[in-house]
Design a protein around this motif. Structure first.
Motif, PDB file in Angstrom:
ATOM      1  N   HIS A   1      37.163  45.606  33.744  1.00  0.00           N
ATOM      2  CA  HIS A   1      36.963  45.252  32.339  1.00  0.00           C
ATOM      3  C   HIS A   1      38.268  45.146  31.556  1.00  0.00           C
ATOM      4  CE1 HIS A   1      36.976  49.617  32.698  1.00  0.00           C
ATOM      5  NE2 HIS A   1      37.467  49.641  31.474  1.00  0.00           N
ATOM      6  N   ASP A   2      39.374  45.546  32.151  1.00  0.00           N
ATOM      7  CA  ASP A   2      40.658  45.409  31.473  1.00  0.00           C
ATOM      8  C   ASP A   2      41.738  45.048  32.498  1.00  0.00           C
ATOM      9  OD1 ASP A   2      40.795  47.790  32.810  1.00  0.00           O
ATOM     10  OD2 ASP A   2      41.564  48.971  31.131  1.00  0.00           O
ATOM     11  N   TYR A   3      42.950  44.866  32.008  1.00  0.00           N
ATOM     12  CA  TYR A   3      44.044  44.431  32.868  1.00  0.00           C
ATOM     13  C   TYR A   3      44.325  45.443  33.979  1.00  0.00           C
ATOM     14  CZ  TYR A   3      48.732  43.173  34.377  1.00  0.00           C
ATOM     15  OH  TYR A   3      49.818  42.850  35.133  1.00  0.00           O
ATOM     16  N   ALA A   4      44.280  46.712  33.658  1.00  0.00           N
ATOM     17  CA  ALA A   4      44.585  47.749  34.650  1.00  0.00           C
ATOM     18  C   ALA A   4      43.577  47.742  35.793  1.00  0.00           C
ATOM     19  CB  ALA A   4      44.618  49.112  33.979  1.00  0.00           C
ATOM     20  N   SER A   5      42.310  47.547  35.477  1.00  0.00           N
ATOM     21  CA  SER A   5      41.308  47.525  36.544  1.00  0.00           C
ATOM     22  C   SER A   5      41.419  46.253  37.393  1.00  0.00           C
ATOM     23  CB  SER A   5      39.904  47.688  35.968  1.00  0.00           C
ATOM     24  OG  SER A   5      39.634  46.698  35.024  1.00  0.00           O
ATOM     25  N   TRP A   6      41.779  45.126  36.768  1.00  0.00           N
ATOM     26  CA  TRP A   6      42.012  43.904  37.546  1.00  0.00           C
ATOM     27  C   TRP A   6      43.230  44.076  38.450  1.00  0.00           C
ATOM     28  CZ3 TRP A   6      39.213  39.817  38.695  1.00  0.00           C
ATOM     29  CH2 TRP A   6      38.131  39.511  37.891  1.00  0.00           C
ATOM     30  N   ARG A   7      44.249  44.705  37.932  1.00  0.00           N
ATOM     31  CA  ARG A   7      45.459  44.942  38.723  1.00  0.00           C
ATOM     32  C   ARG A   7      45.157  45.870  39.901  1.00  0.00           C
ATOM     33  NH1 ARG A   7      51.187  44.374  37.694  1.00  0.00           N
ATOM     34  NH2 ARG A   7      52.289  45.902  38.950  1.00  0.00           N
ATOM     35  N   ALA A   8      44.336  46.888  39.651  1.00  0.00           N
ATOM     36  CA  ALA A   8      43.947  47.801  40.730  1.00  0.00           C
ATOM     37  C   ALA A   8      43.118  47.071  41.789  1.00  0.00           C
ATOM     38  CB  ALA A   8      43.170  48.979  40.159  1.00  0.00           C
ATOM     39  N   LEU A   9      42.281  46.149  41.356  1.00  0.00           N
ATOM     40  CA  LEU A   9      41.472  45.378  42.298  1.00  0.00           C
ATOM     41  C   LEU A   9      42.358  44.507  43.185  1.00  0.00           C
ATOM     42  CD1 LEU A   9      38.667  44.327  43.279  1.00  0.00           C
ATOM     43  CD2 LEU A   9      38.877  42.575  41.517  1.00  0.00           C
ATOM     44  N   MET A  10      43.374  43.900  42.633  1.00  0.00           N
ATOM     45  CA  MET A  10      44.220  42.959  43.376  1.00  0.00           C
ATOM     46  C   MET A  10      45.442  43.619  44.018  1.00  0.00           C
ATOM     47  SD  MET A  10      42.590  40.181  43.159  1.00  0.00           S
ATOM     48  CE  MET A  10      43.729  39.020  43.827  1.00  0.00           C
TER      49      MET A  10
ATOM     50  N   TRP B   1      47.535  45.275  49.675  1.00  0.00           N
ATOM     51  CA  TRP B   1      48.214  44.163  50.340  1.00  0.00           C
ATOM     52  C   TRP B   1      47.223  43.287  51.091  1.00  0.00           C
ATOM     53  CZ3 TRP B   1      47.827  43.424  55.530  1.00  0.00           C
ATOM     54  CH2 TRP B   1      47.397  44.510  56.290  1.00  0.00           C
ATOM     55  N   TRP B   2      46.183  43.876  51.687  1.00  0.00           N
ATOM     56  CA  TRP B   2      45.223  43.099  52.467  1.00  0.00           C
ATOM     57  C   TRP B   2      44.381  42.203  51.564  1.00  0.00           C
ATOM     58  CZ3 TRP B   2      40.274  44.199  51.080  1.00  0.00           C
ATOM     59  CH2 TRP B   2      40.051  45.439  50.463  1.00  0.00           C
ATOM     60  N   TRP B   3      44.119  42.649  50.328  1.00  0.00           N
ATOM     61  CA  TRP B   3      43.352  41.807  49.408  1.00  0.00           C
ATOM     62  C   TRP B   3      44.203  40.629  48.930  1.00  0.00           C
ATOM     63  CZ3 TRP B   3      38.454  41.218  48.745  1.00  0.00           C
ATOM     64  CH2 TRP B   3      37.990  40.459  47.681  1.00  0.00           C
ATOM     65  N   ARG B   4      45.490  40.890  48.706  1.00  0.00           N
ATOM     66  CA  ARG B   4      46.391  39.797  48.332  1.00  0.00           C
ATOM     67  C   ARG B   4      46.528  38.801  49.485  1.00  0.00           C
ATOM     68  NH1 ARG B   4      51.521  42.827  46.117  1.00  0.00           N
ATOM     69  NH2 ARG B   4      50.901  44.195  47.808  1.00  0.00           N
ATOM     70  N   LEU B   5      46.554  39.318  50.711  1.00  0.00           N
ATOM     71  CA  LEU B   5      46.622  38.430  51.874  1.00  0.00           C
ATOM     72  C   LEU B   5      45.354  37.587  51.987  1.00  0.00           C
ATOM     73  CD1 LEU B   5      48.302  37.606  54.348  1.00  0.00           C
ATOM     74  CD2 LEU B   5      47.082  39.366  55.622  1.00  0.00           C
TER      75      LEU B   5
ATOM     76  N   ILE C   1      52.931  34.727  42.292  1.00  0.00           N
ATOM     77  CA  ILE C   1      52.034  35.554  41.501  1.00  0.00           C
ATOM     78  C   ILE C   1      51.503  36.705  42.336  1.00  0.00           C
ATOM     79  CG2 ILE C   1      49.790  35.618  40.354  1.00  0.00           C
ATOM     80  CD1 ILE C   1      50.399  32.744  39.368  1.00  0.00           C
ATOM     81  N   LEU C   2      51.054  36.427  43.545  1.00  0.00           N
ATOM     82  CA  LEU C   2      50.439  37.465  44.374  1.00  0.00           C
ATOM     83  C   LEU C   2      51.443  38.504  44.882  1.00  0.00           C
ATOM     84  CD1 LEU C   2      47.898  35.421  46.511  1.00  0.00           C
ATOM     85  CD2 LEU C   2      47.391  37.095  44.730  1.00  0.00           C
ATOM     86  N   TRP C   3      52.603  38.059  45.248  1.00  0.00           N
ATOM     87  CA  TRP C   3      53.563  38.967  45.872  1.00  0.00           C
ATOM     88  C   TRP C   3      54.691  39.363  44.936  1.00  0.00           C
ATOM     89  CZ3 TRP C   3      51.511  41.052  49.892  1.00  0.00           C
ATOM     90  CH2 TRP C   3      50.551  40.334  50.602  1.00  0.00           C
ATOM     91  N   LYS C   4      54.663  38.878  43.701  1.00  0.00           N
ATOM     92  CA  LYS C   4      55.638  39.246  42.670  1.00  0.00           C
ATOM     93  C   LYS C   4      57.072  39.086  43.172  1.00  0.00           C
ATOM     94  CE  LYS C   4      52.358  42.595  40.949  1.00  0.00           C
ATOM     95  NZ  LYS C   4      51.303  42.195  41.859  1.00  0.00           N
TER      96      LYS C   4
END
Length: 115
Positions: free
Chosen positions: A43-52, A55-59, A111-114
């Motif tokens: 519901h906020d930026y922090a939870s989206w960041r935690a979701l993404m 490393w395996w989810w970014r992959l 974006i994914l790997w900063k």
């Protein structure tokens, strides 16, 4: 039988199979994403960041976008072959799409790997 279909005797079969496999990869990722959204309900930026953040989810996300761009490249290529009869214009349009897709893939990677 399948191996015979993937030989040079049937040149379009590999492209057809690639497009179908990329569609399957995208559907699997979208199902996993939907499941993750239902479970975590960000519901906020922090939870989206935690979701993404794993490393395996970014992959998996990167595999999704590679599949998407391969699928789009094959589809646009076929549309250009069917509807753009001027060979020079078709080549310019295809190169433009190729450059855009490569640029988008680099952008997604950054974006994914900063990087």
């Amino acid at each position: 039988m399948l191996i015979e279909l993937l030989t040079k005797k049937y040149p379009g079969m590999r492209l057809w199979l690639t497009q179908r496999l990329s569609a399957v990869a995208m559907v699997v990722y979208l199902f996993l994403m939907l499941l993750a959204l239902v479970v975590t309900q960000p519901h906020d930026y922090a939870s989206w960041r935690a979701l993404m953040s794993p490393w395996w989810w970014r992959l998996l996300t990167l595999v999704f976008f590679v599949s998407l761009f391969i699928h789009a490249w094959l589809g646009v290529r076929d549309v250009f072959k069917d509807y753009v009869f001027n060979l020079r214009l078709r080549a310019v349009l295809q190169v433009t799409v190729d450059i855009l897709l490569i640029g988008y893939l680099c952008w997604i990677s950054i974006i994914l790997w900063k990087l």
